[in-house]
Scaffold this active site. Structure first.
Site, PDB file in Angstrom:
ATOM      1  N   LYS A 235       0.200   4.278  -0.393  1.00  0.00           N
ATOM      2  CA  LYS A 235      -0.389   5.519   0.159  1.00  0.00           C
ATOM      3  C   LYS A 235      -0.088   6.687  -0.787  1.00  0.00           C
ATOM      4  CE  LYS A 235      -0.026   3.413   4.646  1.00  0.00           C
ATOM      5  NZ  LYS A 235      -0.020   3.561   6.081  1.00  0.00           N
TER       6      LYS A 235
ATOM      7  N   GLU B 207      -6.777   5.284   7.575  1.00  0.00           N
ATOM      8  CA  GLU B 207      -6.464   6.690   7.249  1.00  0.00           C
ATOM      9  C   GLU B 207      -7.633   7.352   6.531  1.00  0.00           C
ATOM     10  OE1 GLU B 207      -2.777   5.874   5.258  1.00  0.00           O
ATOM     11  OE2 GLU B 207      -1.906   5.290   7.183  1.00  0.00           O
TER      12      GLU B 207
ATOM     13  N   GLY C 275       2.296   2.382  10.601  1.00  0.00           N
ATOM     14  CA  GLY C 275       3.307   3.420  10.420  1.00  0.00           C
ATOM     15  C   GLY C 275       4.014   3.821  11.703  1.00  0.00           C
TER      16      GLY C 275
ATOM     17  N   ASN D 136       0.878  -1.168   0.000  1.00  0.00           N
ATOM     18  CA  ASN D 136       0.000   0.000   0.000  1.00  0.00           C
ATOM     19  C   ASN D 136       0.919   1.222   0.000  1.00  0.00           C
ATOM     20  OD1 ASN D 136      -1.765   2.079   0.491  1.00  0.00           O
ATOM     21  ND2 ASN D 136      -2.244   1.472   2.600  1.00  0.00           N
TER      22      ASN D 136
HETATM   23  P1  PGA Z   1       2.617   0.273   7.546  1.00  0.00           P
HETATM   24  O1  PGA Z   1       1.211   0.565   6.822  1.00  0.00           O
HETATM   25  O2  PGA Z   1       3.111  -1.038   7.018  1.00  0.00           O
HETATM   26  O3  PGA Z   1       3.500   1.430   7.112  1.00  0.00           O
HETATM   27  O4  PGA Z   1       2.367   0.250   8.987  1.00  0.00           O
HETATM   28  C1  PGA Z   1       0.284  -0.460   6.638  1.00  0.00           C
HETATM   29  C2  PGA Z   1      -0.989   0.093   6.049  1.00  0.00           C
HETATM   30  O5  PGA Z   1      -1.374   1.210   6.431  1.00  0.00           O
HETATM   31  O6  PGA Z   1      -1.629  -0.548   5.213  1.00  0.00           O
END
Ligand code: PGA
Length: 257
Positions: free
Chosen positions: A15, A101, A177, A13
């Site tokens: 983002k 998010e 995150g 992902n």
């Molecule tokens: P992360 O994000 O691996 O950076 O924690 C995962 C996600 O939000 O899908």
């Protein structure tokens, strides 16, 4: 993981990261290091404006393209939105729906998540439905009931035969995150409960066919342990999916299990 009954899916992902030019560069780097044989399905979910570039760049690697969001109406006066048929026409196979998010910053609700799940399925694509609890919810002991509710709302009105097209991603909000990962046992337990919720709604045969991912700071160091849990069938990976070598290490962990 249980390869006999369901697919293992490792999905990145991205983002709001990487331009179309950087997408091409990422694919070139991954191509240099990625072995041809892999049995798990690999997906990269990219910003909508990079879908065409990604579809072209990742074609040789047999990596499916995913979108990170969608609007639930098929067309109309919704300035700035992108519909499921539009994504499907670009070759998109998976769509992340209800990421925390989006729930937090863009007013996504269980109701809009449900509408989006239907829109994605109607367009012949596969929703990756995100659910997860906050730290406060975990600490007050409501994780299981909260997640069961999210799963039930997201799947409301979805017919049993469509469940094999649905992926559930368990993403504890406090682990996204942050570098904090749920322990393999914590993650495995919630994923088992998600499967139990689906079993309650659709029966055992359907429940065992659904891919359930873990997401939240999954990285090359913890992937194998998480994926060894019987009800964790893959990962939804943010930060570590932005580095070709780290993403590949996670794919390799899935292939070794
Ligand atoms: P992360 O994000 O691996 O950076 O924690 C995962 C996600 O939000 O899908």
């Amino acid at each position: 993981m249980n390869r006999r009954y369901r697919k293992t899916i490792i999905a990145g992902n991205w983002k709001m990261n990487l331009t179309a030019t950087e997408t091409k560069k990422f694919a070139e780097e991954l191509k240099k290091i990625m072995p041809r044989a892999k049995w798990c399905e690999t997906v990269i979910c990219v910003p909508a404006c990079n879908i065409t570039a990604a579809a072209k760049a990742f074609k040789d690697l047999r990596i499916s393209i995913g979108a990170e969001n969608v609007y639930f109406e098929p067309s109309g006066a919704f300035t700035g939105e992108i519909s499921a048929p539009m994504l499907a026409d670009l070759g998109v196979k998976y769509v992340i729906v209800g990421h925390s998010e989006r729930r937090q910053y863009f007013c996504e609700t269980d109701q809009t998540v449900n509408k989006k799940v239907h829109a994605v399925l109607n367009a012949g694509m596969n929703p990756i439905i995100c659910v997860g609890e906050s730290l406060e919810q975990r600490e007050t002991g409501v994780t299981d009931s909260w997640i069961a509710l999210q799963v039930k709302c997201a799947l409301s009105g979805v017919a049993a035969e469509r469940l094999r097209h649905c992926v559930i991603a368990y993403e504890p909000i406090w682990a996204i995150g942050t570098g904090k990962t749920a322990t393999a046992e914590q993650a495995g337990e919630v994923c088992s409960n998600i499967r139990a919720t689906i079993r309650g709604l659709y029966g055992a045969r359907v429940a065992r066919s659904v891919t359930i991912q873990y997401g939240g700071s999954m990285n090359p160091g913890n992937a194998a342990e998480l994926l060894a849990q019987p009800d964790i069938d893959g990962g939804l990976i943010g930060g570590a999916s932005l580095k070709p070598d780290q993403f590949l290490d996670i794919i390799n962990a899935a292939n070794q299990e």
